[in-house]
Design a protein around this motif. Structure first.
Motif, PDB file in Angstrom:
ATOM      1  N   VAL A  86       0.851  -1.199   0.000  1.00  0.00           N
ATOM      2  CA  VAL A  86       0.000   0.000   0.000  1.00  0.00           C
ATOM      3  C   VAL A  86       0.880   1.240   0.000  1.00  0.00           C
ATOM      4  CG1 VAL A  86      -1.986  -1.042   1.099  1.00  0.00           C
ATOM      5  CG2 VAL A  86      -0.156  -0.120   2.509  1.00  0.00           C
ATOM      6  N   ASP A 129     -10.286   6.220  -6.403  1.00  0.00           N
ATOM      7  CA  ASP A 129      -9.914   5.008  -7.130  1.00  0.00           C
ATOM      8  C   ASP A 129      -9.489   3.892  -6.190  1.00  0.00           C
ATOM      9  OD1 ASP A 129     -10.428   6.157  -9.573  1.00  0.00           O
ATOM     10  OD2 ASP A 129      -8.397   6.937  -9.832  1.00  0.00           O
ATOM     11  N   ASP A 130      -8.953   4.259  -5.045  1.00  0.00           N
ATOM     12  CA  ASP A 130      -8.385   3.258  -4.144  1.00  0.00           C
ATOM     13  C   ASP A 130      -8.881   3.548  -2.728  1.00  0.00           C
ATOM     14  OD1 ASP A 130      -6.855   1.614  -2.600  1.00  0.00           O
ATOM     15  OD2 ASP A 130      -4.935   2.167  -3.502  1.00  0.00           O
ATOM     16  N   HIS A 157      -7.772   2.668  -0.034  1.00  0.00           N
ATOM     17  CA  HIS A 157      -6.670   2.921   0.897  1.00  0.00           C
ATOM     18  C   HIS A 157      -6.366   4.422   0.988  1.00  0.00           C
ATOM     19  CE1 HIS A 157      -3.251   1.966   3.342  1.00  0.00           C
ATOM     20  NE2 HIS A 157      -2.474   2.697   2.572  1.00  0.00           N
ATOM     21  N   ASP A 158      -6.653   5.150  -0.101  1.00  0.00           N
ATOM     22  CA  ASP A 158      -6.416   6.597  -0.067  1.00  0.00           C
ATOM     23  C   ASP A 158      -7.342   7.282   0.926  1.00  0.00           C
ATOM     24  OD1 ASP A 158      -4.317   6.658  -1.832  1.00  0.00           O
ATOM     25  OD2 ASP A 158      -5.589   6.910  -3.599  1.00  0.00           O
ATOM     26  N   ARG A 218      -2.526  -4.401   1.415  1.00  0.00           N
ATOM     27  CA  ARG A 218      -3.623  -4.173   0.474  1.00  0.00           C
ATOM     28  C   ARG A 218      -4.807  -5.063   0.853  1.00  0.00           C
ATOM     29  NH1 ARG A 218      -4.556  -1.080  -3.665  1.00  0.00           N
ATOM     30  NH2 ARG A 218      -2.626   0.002  -3.175  1.00  0.00           N
ATOM     31  N   ARG A 231     -16.014  -0.752  -2.329  1.00  0.00           N
ATOM     32  CA  ARG A 231     -14.568  -1.008  -2.219  1.00  0.00           C
ATOM     33  C   ARG A 231     -14.071  -0.725  -0.800  1.00  0.00           C
ATOM     34  NH1 ARG A 231     -13.868   2.076  -7.552  1.00  0.00           N
ATOM     35  NH2 ARG A 231     -14.024   0.419  -9.083  1.00  0.00           N
TER      36      ARG A 231
END
Lengths: 408, 833
Positions: free
Chosen positions: B401, B423-424, B426-427, B529, B642
């Motif tokens: 990550v 998009d992610d 984790h952001d 991740r 997500r």
């Protein structure tokens, strides 16, 4: 507010003609503009008639097709620009750009496929009407084709008063897109190369509706596959390639070019006997090339090499990995004035909206907000929504451009 | 003069306007034009405004006033002015006729052309008006394509069909009718569109056929005109009318024979239906000349097996025709490849044919390699069409990550980006962690926050729901930014109970910390991740928090604990029961077992996951959804799904169950649920176990109609096979059971598995084995599209040079009887065994 369209007037001596007689096709293309009002550029044989006819038909299709129609747009087809043809004394190149600015196609006829005489070097428009396409569709596989670009004496004499004049309102974004697509190609590298069988299999496998998200084209045994997860070449709107399927059986090779990093414009080069067909797709079906903004930074920084590109005086040959000169056969001036972002940046500079801090950051005051522009390892960053949405993928935002102008 | 017209216009007296205009010359009319245009523009503006304001400042109604205003405009404006006003300014036909017949401007022909273009729709056209102007010699026949197009809908009336109208105006049969064969039209204005939505007697087809029978239209010319139309570049839908019309004319064999060249030209058409039409017509035209071989071969590119077979029947076996057929061998359809090869085998051997066959090598089906090798005189092994590498060369998948943000400028840019697109997931966690650490409000920070605070405020003002309500990730982030910039946390209007509400609560905790100007530590920031958190990293953060003297937030504590859990520590509280039922309409069902009977606490995250799968019959089930606004905002739903996937990384089985429920319930894409594919994404992680619910989701995805869902499921299958994560027995059994219940379509499944098998020999072997397990799990009569799976199995086994290995699969194949595709393929497979 700057004009969003330019009126283009085509004046042909007479209409282009195509006829098939005893196995030979005679294609007489009439010209308008460029180095002369009706220049005569080339006359001679194309050795492989059927692939040339099929490729020209595809160009005619691209030139007329809106591959994407915005939902709010009234279903009215815009008048399409006629193909551009360039003769350089060795090659003949036909170029078209779709009215939606998303698909660019070029047919390069090289020395191995041409047997004739060049009368001049230059670029012009050619009349490519529906009647021509009807006849081209009937060219057989064993036929040779006689190609004439420009009016010969017979045409001039017999045309009498039947000159053809057609007015097209050409959106400036079309012209801008045509310049952007050349720059996009110059940043591409070869990713995959398919032989005849693989090319046919891949082109036939293209779905009519691949979904709305970009896909990834991966090289696997026996050709290419379309993946939905990262890996391979990112591409959008691949269904626009489906029209190549009819040509695939005549092809020797298909090559895929893509950008190493950044937004997924792709170029597909189909090698046909003695000729090459280039098709460049924009990153998404609903996204034309005109807004890519790649010429903005060089224009803002006063880079002299950007001016001929923005003016459409350069095309790009992926096969040779080099630009080639071609003067667009219509007047176009004030390249900067046709770039709204650059105009806005110049206004910010003129208003004194840019100041630099001690740490090298720029503060750009715009619409009552102080945006910060800073230079990171991967280029300039900004705090505006444009940069947040697109990053550097569609050229710099007006704040970055303004800071660059002041910094220069 | 102006005063008279003002009174007439204000009263909406159209007759007075028309009568007043009659005595005027052009100069007077032009003097009146500015007033007429201004009045018309005012009326138009108010006519539109009344819809929203309800205010109408005139005594007469809008129709009456507009009628008079339009007549006035037409009687005074220039062509350029009329063009600018468009169809809005067009008066009724009778009034328009009176005005223009009296005025007779020199631009009347151009006005007629413009009117035809602006006003031709399926609801009405100005054809009758223009026709009257032509008849009276006021304008010549317009050359615009809109003239014949306007006739399509412009002739018929309630009391008169097209046939009667054409008979009533026989001059139309000399010119206008033939021009219909030269123009394409578009939208709803075309012969194809007209005839599709009208009764037979009202159709143009019927009218033209009847006029031909009456001897009023020449039969031969209609046949030729329809073929000429098919040569033009018309779209497939509109071209279809001309081929249908041609056949409706019932041309005799002699008439067809006379048009052989025209039919042959149509074989180059880009429209598959036109090619098919031409091939059928040529079959009925009788013997073809030898010169037809070349043009006929062009139709071999067709993707329709029936068309290719018909062309092959028309081609006489010869070296030349074999050479041409060989050029089309790399067809995607194995059925077509087989037909082409069968034809080539009947032809005399020829070096050019062998050259074409060798050139097509990489595109040939493995099952044909022996036959091709025989023609080439080579060893079959050298013809292997799929040169697979032993293992897959998958693109490297992201397992690490991104690092935590290191500065306020980085954090501001990250937050700015998250307000536009996520998009992610984790952001989002990086942003929460960054705000928790850097939330001290220094003057420099406040200045830097300006642009994103403005953007956040704008988002919250607009359509995005209020923050922290468990509805939208982006509105939560906008609330977080606002709290940091202003020191005030927005009140929560209505708190939904859902997994997203739990995550919203976490954002609210950080927002409150930022508003209090109290930096701290986010315990739950993932280190891997997919949302996993290393235990030692958590311990280090706890230590850091103690040193800073800050107390971790309660929801952050829960989240951190869930993310550090190992899979062995997650004991499922429910299993899932699933299956498909129904005959005509098969529906997919899935529910937790035991049923979720009571409302979980808002912080009982595992229970919320199971409750999210609980379906009909539970009145409280919907609030436990991943997002209270499920089904409303596709992009935000994908983002929410997500993020939810990272909440309980050690046990995503209930998450996949929810995905299977979504995908299985929409497998034929009757509703555009673009977010569904997001449920498949965690399965791409190389460490992700593929349990029963994950396998179920994957199996449904492989047979999904939507290309994106099926493509992503294929990618998951490729990755899982390469990683050794896919249990082929379990997958085959699930696919078999779902196929038995007719939920899965064999053609889609075969297409996905064929795609997966292209990656490596490991994938070829796995897909072969999987299909054999599926066959073993089938019972009852074979599904109608079983041939697709059998064909794939046949090709894969041909490339591996082995036959059916599983006795149960062999037993199923033995039971397939008949002469259909599936039975033929079953016999091939058994013979190889």
């Amino acid at each position: 507010m700057a004009s969003t369209a330019m009126e283009l007037v085509y004046r042909y001596v007479t209409e282009s003609r195509c006829a098939i007689d005893e196995g030979a096709t005679r294609l007489s293309l009439q010209t308008s503009g460029g180095i002369a009002p009706n220049p005569r550029l080339f006359e001679g044989w194309i050795t492989s008639g059927r692939p040339a006819a099929a490729a020209l038909l595809l160009l005619g299709h691209v030139a007329m097709t809106r591959f994407y129609t915005p939902p709010a747009m009234v279903a009215r087809i815009l008048m399409a620009a006629d193909p551009i043809v360039t003769a350089d004394g060795e090659n003949v190149r036909f170029e078209v750009f779709s009215p939606c600015n998303g698909v660019y196609a070029r047919l390069d006829l090289g020395p191995s496929s041409l047997d004739g005489a060049f009368f001049a070097v230059g670029t012009t428009n050619v009349d490519f009407g529906p009647h021509l396409r009807e006849v081209l569709a009937g060219v057989g596989s064993a036929d040779r084709m006689f190609l004439g670009i420009g009016p010969d004496e017979v045409a001039v004499t017999t045309a009498g008063g039947r000159a053809i004049e057609r007015r097209v309102s050409l959106p400036l974004r079309w012209v801008k897109g045509l310049a952007e697509v050349q720059l996009a190609q110059s940043r591409m590298v070869l990713h995959a190369q398919l032989d005849a069988g693989e090319a046919t299999q891949f082109l036939q496998s293209l779905p009519a509706d691949p979904g709305r998200d970009p896909v990834y084209v991966q090289a696997v045994a026996g050709g290419l596959r379309i993946s939905r997860s990262p890996g391979g070449v990112k591409a959008g709107g691949l269904e626009r390639l489906r029209r190549l399927r009819d040509l695939s059986f005549m092809a020797d090779r298909l090559r895929l070019y893509g950008v190493a990093t950044g937004d997924p414009a792709t170029a597909w080069v189909l090698d046909l006997p003695g000729m090459r067909l280039h098709v460049v797709l924009s990153p998404e079906r609903a996204r034309g090339f005109s807004g890519e903004g790649a010429v903005l930074t060089p224009l803002a920084s006063g880079d002299d090499s950007a001016t001929p590109l923005a003016a459409g005086r350069l095309g790009y040959d992926l096969d040779r990995q080099a630009f080639f000169p071609r003067e667009l056969p219509f007047a176009r001036g004030g390249h900067e004035s046709q770039q709204p972002r650059l105009r806005a940046a110049r206004r910010l500079v003129a208003d004194g909206a840019v100041r630099f801090l001690g740490n090298g950051e720029a503060v750009v005051t715009s619409s009552g907000v102080e945006h910060r522009v800073r230079w990171a390892k991967d280029g300039p960053h900004c705090t505006c929504p444009w940069f947040a949405r697109h990053g550097a993928g569609r050229g710099a935002c007006k704040h970055v451009l303004a800071a660059q102008i002041v910094r220069a | 003069l102006t005063g008279d017209f003002d009174a007439a216009l204000a009263a909406g007296d159209v007759d007075a306007v028309v009568a007043g205009l009659q005595s005027l010359g052009e100069a007077d009319r032009r003097r009146l034009a500015p007033r007429a245009l201004a009045w018309f523009t005012e009326l138009k503006r108010n006519t539109i405004a009344v819809i929203t304001t309800g205010q109408w400042p005139y005594t007469s109604d809008s129709d009456t006033l507009l009628k008079a205003a339009r007549a006035m405009v037409l009687g005074t404006a220039t062509l350029a002015e009329l063009r600018k006003l468009g169809a809005w300014a067009a008066p009724d036909e009778a009034i328009a006729y009176r005005v223009v017949a009296d005025r007779r401007p020199e631009w009347l022909p151009e006005w007629a052309a413009m009117t035809l273009e602006n006003q031709t729709t399926s609801w009405g056209t100005p054809f009758a008006l223009v026709r009257r102007l032509i008849a009276e010699g006021l304008v010549p026949r317009p050359s615009t394509p809109w003239y014949p197009l306007s006739m399509i809908y412009g002739l018929q009336r309630r009391d008169r069909d097209v046939y009667e109208a054409l008979k009533a105006d026989p001059a139309l049969l000399d010119d206008e009718v033939w021009r219909l064969f030269e123009v394409e039209g578009g939208g709803d204005t075309s012969l194809a569109a007209h005839d599709k939505y009208c009764g037979e007697r009202q159709s143009w087809t019927w009218a033209l056929l009847q006029l031909s029978r009456d001897g009023l239209l020449p039969h031969d010319r209609l046949l030729d005109a329809s073929l000429e139309a098919l040569r033009r570049d018309f779209g497939a839908f509109r071209a279809g009318w001309f081929s249908r019309f041609h056949e409706a004319m019932r041309p005799s064999p002699d008439e067809r024979a006379a048009r052989t060249d025209r039919y042959l030209t149509l074989l180059h058409s880009p429209i598959p239906a036109t090619v098919s039409f031409a091939v059928k017509a040529l079959r009925r035209a009788g013997p073809l000349p030898a010169s037809a071989v070349e043009p006929l071969s062009a139709a071999l590119r067709s993707s329709a097996g029936s068309v290719v077979r018909e062309v092959l029947e028309l081609l006489l076996p010869s070296s030349r025709s074999a050479q041409l057929a060989a050029g089309y061998l790399p067809h995607r359809s194995i059925e077509i490849q087989t037909a082409l090869l069968g034809f080539i085998e009947k032809c005399p051997p020829d070096p050019a044919v062998r050259e074409s066959l060798a050139r097509a090598g990489s595109g040939l089906a493995p099952s044909l390699s022996v036959r091709v090798a025989t023609i080439l005189g080579a060893q079959p092994a050298r013809m292997a069409a799929t040169a697979h590498s032993p293992t897959a060369s998958l693109a490297p998948r992201e397992v690490s990550v991104s690092d935590p943000v290191e500065s306020v400028p980085d954090l501001v840019e990250l937050l700015a980006e998250l307000l536009e697109k996520i998009d992610d997931p984790h952001d989002i966690e990086r942003a929460l962690d960054g705000v928790a650490r850097f939330c001290k409000r220094a003057p420099e920070t406040a200045s830097r926050l300006g642009p994103i605070a403005k953007r956040a405020g704008k988002l919250l003002e607009g359509r995005v729901p209020s923050p922290f309500a468990g509805v939208s990730v982006r509105s939560d982030l906008a609330g977080l930014i606002t709290a940091w910039a202003t020191g005030a946390v927005a009140p929560v209007a209505l708190k939904h109970r859902s997994l997203l509400a739990f995550l919203s609560g976490r954002v609210q905790e950080v927002a409150a910390r930022a508003a209090r100007n109290e930096p701290g530590v986010l315990l739950s920031l993932p280190t891997g991740r997919g949302g996993t958190l290393a235990a030692d990293a958590l311990e280090a953060r706890r230590q850091q928090a103690r040193e800073m003297g800050c107390r971790p937030d309660p929801l952050d504590e829960i989240q951190a604990e869930l993310r550090t859990r190992q899979s062995s520590e997650s004991t499922p509280s429910h299993r899932f029961v699933y299956g498909a039922s129904g005959e005509a309409h098969v529906s997919f069902e899935l529910r937790p077992d035991p049923r979720v009977a009571r409302e979980p606490a808002p912080t009982d995250v595992p229970a919320l996951f199971y409750a999210a799968v609980e379906g009909g019959g539970s009145p409280w089930a919907r609030p436990f959804d991943y997002c209270a606004a499920m089904g409303e905002r596709t992009r935000e739903l994908s983002e929410a799904i997500r993020w939810v996937a990272t909440v309980w990384p050690s046990n995503r089985e209930p998450f996949y169950a929810r995905g299977a429920l979504e995908l299985g319930g929409n497998i034929d894409w009757w509703q555009a649920r673009w977010y569904t594919r997001s449920f498949l994404e965690p399965l791409l992680l190389p460490t992700e176990p593929v349990g029963e619910m994950a396998t179920l989701l994957l199996s449904l995805g492989l047979a999904a109609r939507e290309a994106g869902e099926r493509g992503l499921a294929t990618d998951v299958a490729i990755a899982a096979i390469a990683d050794g994560r896919l249990d082929l027995e379990r997958t085959g059994k699930i696919i078999g059971d779902l196929t038995n219940s007719r939920l899965l379509k064999g053609t889609r499944l075969a297409s996905a598995l064929a795609d997966a098998s292209r990656m490596s020999s490991q994938h070829v072997t796995s897909v072969c084995e999987l299909i054999e397990v599926v066959l073993s799990a089938l019972d009852g009569p074979p599904p109608s599209d079983l041939h697709a799976l059998l064909s794939l199995l046949n090709e894969l086994q041909a490339s591996l040079d082995h036959g059916i290995r599983r006795p149960t699969a062999r037993a199923y194949l033995v039971g397939i009887e008949g002469t259909g595709k599936a039975a033929t393929l079953a016999r091939h497979l058994l013979a190889r065994s």
